[in-house]
Design a protein around this motif. Structure first.
Motif, PDB file in Angstrom:
ATOM      1  N   PHE A  88      -5.079  -8.376  -5.048  1.00 41.19           N
ATOM      2  CA  PHE A  88      -5.266  -9.477  -4.032  1.00 41.19           C
ATOM      3  C   PHE A  88      -4.274  -8.698  -2.743  1.00 41.19           C
ATOM      4  N   VAL A  89      -5.093  -8.773  -1.772  1.00 45.36           N
ATOM      5  CA  VAL A  89      -4.314  -8.627  -0.388  1.00 45.36           C
ATOM      6  C   VAL A  89      -3.506  -9.700  -0.137  1.00 45.36           C
ATOM      7  N   GLU A  90      -4.085 -10.880  -0.095  1.00 42.22           N
ATOM      8  CA  GLU A  90      -3.574 -12.079   0.407  1.00 42.22           C
ATOM      9  C   GLU A  90      -2.297 -12.324  -0.298  1.00 42.22           C
ATOM     10  N   ASN A  91      -2.220 -12.157  -1.418  1.00 45.49           N
ATOM     11  CA  ASN A  91      -0.980 -12.470  -2.376  1.00 45.49           C
ATOM     12  C   ASN A  91      -1.013 -11.401  -3.335  1.00 45.49           C
ATOM     13  N   PRO A  92      -0.476 -10.442  -2.964  1.00 46.55           N
ATOM     14  CA  PRO A  92      -0.540  -9.343  -3.965  1.00 46.55           C
ATOM     15  C   PRO A  92       0.440  -9.252  -5.134  1.00 46.55           C
ATOM     16  N   ILE A  93       0.180  -8.465  -6.266  1.00 48.15           N
ATOM     17  CA  ILE A  93       1.075  -8.661  -7.429  1.00 48.15           C
ATOM     18  C   ILE A  93       2.049  -7.562  -7.018  1.00 48.15           C
ATOM     19  N   VAL A  94       3.344  -8.046  -7.619  1.00 47.27           N
ATOM     20  CA  VAL A  94       4.512  -6.810  -7.560  1.00 47.27           C
ATOM     21  C   VAL A  94       4.819  -6.346  -8.862  1.00 47.27           C
ATOM     22  N   ASP A  95       5.343  -5.424  -9.077  1.00 52.75           N
ATOM     23  CA  ASP A  95       5.984  -4.816 -10.274  1.00 52.75           C
ATOM     24  C   ASP A  95       7.170  -5.498 -10.672  1.00 52.75           C
ATOM     25  N   LYS A  96       7.985  -5.575  -9.613  1.00 47.71           N
ATOM     26  CA  LYS A  96       9.221  -5.839  -9.590  1.00 47.71           C
ATOM     27  C   LYS A  96       9.918  -6.537  -8.460  1.00 47.71           C
ATOM     28  N   ALA A  97      10.530  -7.571  -8.574  1.00 49.36           N
ATOM     29  CA  ALA A  97      11.260  -8.275  -7.528  1.00 49.36           C
ATOM     30  C   ALA A  97      12.717  -8.211  -7.546  1.00 49.36           C
ATOM     31  N   ILE A  98      13.463  -7.632  -6.484  1.00 49.74           N
ATOM     32  CA  ILE A  98      14.657  -7.324  -6.619  1.00 49.74           C
ATOM     33  C   ILE A  98      15.525  -8.259  -5.756  1.00 49.74           C
ATOM     34  N   PHE A  99      16.551  -9.069  -6.118  1.00 51.95           N
ATOM     35  CA  PHE A  99      17.136 -10.002  -5.152  1.00 51.95           C
ATOM     36  C   PHE A  99      18.520  -9.712  -5.141  1.00 51.95           C
ATOM     37  N   THR A 100      19.154  -9.527  -3.952  1.00 50.55           N
ATOM     38  CA  THR A 100      20.485  -9.125  -3.709  1.00 50.55           C
ATOM     39  C   THR A 100      21.124 -10.522  -3.485  1.00 50.55           C
ATOM     40  N   LEU A 101      21.970 -10.645  -4.497  1.00 52.88           N
ATOM     41  CA  LEU A 101      22.610 -11.941  -4.469  1.00 52.88           C
ATOM     42  C   LEU A 101      24.041 -11.933  -3.385  1.00 52.88           C
ATOM     43  N   LYS A 102      24.278 -13.444  -2.746  1.00 52.04           N
ATOM     44  CA  LYS A 102      25.398 -13.574  -2.006  1.00 52.04           C
ATOM     45  C   LYS A 102      26.537 -13.303  -2.684  1.00 52.04           C
ATOM     46  N   ASN A 103      26.665 -13.858  -3.690  1.00 51.83           N
ATOM     47  CA  ASN A 103      27.791 -13.978  -4.453  1.00 51.83           C
ATOM     48  C   ASN A 103      27.707 -13.168  -6.025  1.00 51.83           C
ATOM     49  N   PRO A 104      28.202 -12.365  -6.357  1.00 45.09           N
ATOM     50  CA  PRO A 104      28.108 -11.741  -7.751  1.00 45.09           C
ATOM     51  C   PRO A 104      28.135 -12.930  -8.981  1.00 45.09           C
ATOM     52  N   ASP A 105      29.211 -13.929  -8.609  1.00 42.07           N
ATOM     53  CA  ASP A 105      29.257 -14.896  -9.635  1.00 42.07           C
ATOM     54  C   ASP A 105      28.265 -15.992  -9.750  1.00 42.07           C
ATOM     55  N   SER A 106      27.195 -15.818  -8.862  1.00 41.10           N
ATOM     56  CA  SER A 106      26.219 -17.005  -8.791  1.00 41.10           C
ATOM     57  C   SER A 106      24.856 -16.452  -9.657  1.00 41.10           C
ATOM     58  N   TYR A 107      25.123 -15.388 -10.419  1.00 41.84           N
ATOM     59  CA  TYR A 107      23.805 -14.917 -11.150  1.00 41.84           C
ATOM     60  C   TYR A 107      23.328 -15.730 -12.211  1.00 41.84           C
ATOM     61  N   GLU A 108      24.325 -16.197 -12.919  1.00 41.70           N
ATOM     62  CA  GLU A 108      23.867 -17.500 -14.159  1.00 41.70           C
ATOM     63  C   GLU A 108      22.937 -18.473 -13.239  1.00 41.70           C
ATOM     64  N   GLN A 109      23.761 -18.926 -12.169  1.00 36.66           N
ATOM     65  CA  GLN A 109      22.914 -20.174 -11.233  1.00 36.66           C
ATOM     66  C   GLN A 109      21.701 -19.813 -10.900  1.00 36.66           C
TER      67      GLN A 109
END
Length: 492
Positions: free
Chosen positions: A268-289
């Motif tokens: 789907f072009v409007e809402n494509p499927i992605v293999d992986k979503a990578i999020f860079t966190l503002k604070n490494p300690d906030s991973y569990e949250q």
């Protein structure tokens, strides 16, 4: 007392110069160690902010495998809130694992809006073949015919759909360097823009604005792309097994937007499927949250994996931590050396000048004045030596830092300018300076006011304590004992 102090300093200028030189050297090493440490720690903090901690979400491969096994055994496929209906649901043999759960860009966007997220990156990869465009292959392996097996063509290129190419690890660590055009960015969504490697562009005579076509390996879809950027890959062309599989080479990796890639893959072009979503966190300690909130957004852990990736920061921090260890060892060794040098040299001088000290005591000079004179002589030389270190060393350290950086940039620039030489030669030179060891070239060795004050205070503290402990015997010397010893010697 003051006259005797300066008279003694200038009596033997070679000895005074040696002491000055030793304290200048020790002060310079202390300054280098302190600055090396503070600069490495600052770089470590910068690396932490640059690379951050990455939280990655992707479909759980184990769940997909189990779903495929269940579908073949006739069991109903598990349902999720992101289950895609299929026209062939009545036939479990044709039920695809990808129909169990998918990660769409809309789902990833919802997670990217969490307050813990600093930035987001989406990636998808498919293997494709070229139409009128040939892959880069090692010398002697270029094949004119496209191989086909049971209607499936052998892949030639790896098409990578991304949200932002500049934040990919290969570009952030300068393994890939954009030399013309622009990166893939969110502005390229719903466009045909793509960036290609210089060797691929050179082989197919492509430049910015030119178009090329790619085709799916099953031959069902074809899409035209526009060259919007050209980059250089520092990874050498593999001459082993990957040399026969051209699509595994970084030279044949093409970057485009996730929407353009989805269009070619039949998604789907409007809402494509992605293999992986990578999020860079503002604070490494906030991973569990972040994990908890992502699950609240519909990321069910039965169907999706959420894990953290700190690989790049660990690679950089490993070198920086080694630099900090080197600086710490250098600083501590200098501290110990300074204390021992002062103690041993003063012991030797006190022993050599014992007759002078005894004579001064016999002529009525007080122990305190003699102690003060000896300490003052030493302190003048120490202060001058540290002053020279503080004045001269920053200039020398700044020049050393400048020369190192100039050498690094000169070699890197020459490598970039000579891109028409053989790929292996260029890659070998560039790869040496794109390793994580190059972070050491970024260390700022120019001391600041606090470093200089630290050297002065610590150096004076160690030197004065060593001198006082060594000269304490002078205060305990008794004039009466000296006279008794003198009478005893005469009687003998």
């Amino acid at each position: 007392m003051l006259k005797r102090t300066f008279w003694y300093i200038f009596l033997r200028p070679s000895r005074s110069f040696f002491i000055l030189f030793m304290y200048f050297s020790l002060g310079s090493f202390m300054l280098l160690g302190l600055k090396w440490n503070s600069s490495a720690e600052a770089e470590l903090e910068y690396a932490r902010n640059k690379w951050g901690l990455k939280a990655i979400i992707q479909v759980n491969a184990k769940s997909l495998f189990e779903a495929k096994a269940n579908s073949k055994s006739g069991k109903n496929p598990p349902q999720t809130g992101h289950f895609n209906e299929s026209s062939s649901n009545s036939s479990y043999e044709r039920f695809l694992p990808s129909q169990i759960a998918t990660l769409s860009m809309k789902m990833a966007d919802d997670v990217s809006n969490l307050p813990e997220v600093k930035s987001a990156q989406y990636t998808s990869i498919i293997n494709v073949v070229g139409k009128g465009i040939s892959p880069v292959t090692p010398a002697g392996r270029d094949k004119s015919k496209l191989e086909t097996t049971e209607g499936i063509k052998k892949p030639q290129f790896q098409l990578m759909g991304v949200l932002k190419s500049e934040v990919l690890d290969a570009f952030k660590s300068n393994i890939n360097i954009l030399i013309s055009g622009s990166d893939i960015s969110p502005a390229d969504l719903n466009t045909n823009n793509a960036i290609i490697e210089h060797g691929l562009a050179d082989k197919n005579h492509l430049k910015i604005g030119d178009t090329f076509e790619l085709e799916s390996i099953d031959g069902n879809r074809t899409k035209s792309f526009i060259v919007s950027g050209i980059f250089i890959s520092g990874v050498p062309q593999n001459s082993g097994l990957a040399g026969d599989l051209s699509f595994l080479s970084d030279k044949n990796r093409i970057f485009t937007s996730v929407t353009a890639m989805s269009e070619l893959s039949g998604g789907f072009v409007e809402n494509p499927i992605v293999d992986k979503a990578i999020f860079t966190l503002k604070n490494p300690d906030s991973y569990e949250q972040f994990r908890i909130k992502a699950m609240e957004k519909g990321i069910n852990l039965f169907f999706y994996d959420i894990y953290k990736d700190d690989t790049q920061f660990k690679a950089v921090s490993y070198q920086l931590k080694k630099a900090i260890s080197i600086g710490t060892i250098l600083t501590l060794s200098t501290f110990i050396g300074l204390f021992l040098f002062t103690t041993l040299l003063l012991l030797a001088i006190r022993k050599k000048r014992s007759e002078e000290i005894q004579t001064l005591l016999l002529f009525g000079e007080s122990n305190r004045n003699i102690f003060t004179q000896l300490l003052l002589e030493w302190m003048i030389l120490i202060v001058i030596g540290f002053a020279l270190a503080i004045i001269i060393s920053p200039i020398a350290l700044d020049k050393i830092s400048y020369i190192l950086k100039e050498i690094f940039f000169l070699i890197q620039e020459n490598s970039t300018n000579n891109i028409h030489q053989s790929g292996n030669s260029y890659a070998d030179v560039l790869s040496k300076f794109t390793q994580m060891e190059t972070v050491l070239f970024d260390l700022d060795l120019k001391p600041n006011f606090y470093d200089q004050m630290g050297v002065t205070l610590i150096g004076l503290f160690l030197s004065v304590n060593a001198a006082v402990l060594t000269l304490l015997k002078v205060l305990r010397m008794s004039k009466r004992n000296l006279l008794m010893d003198s009478d005893l010697e005469e009687s003998i």
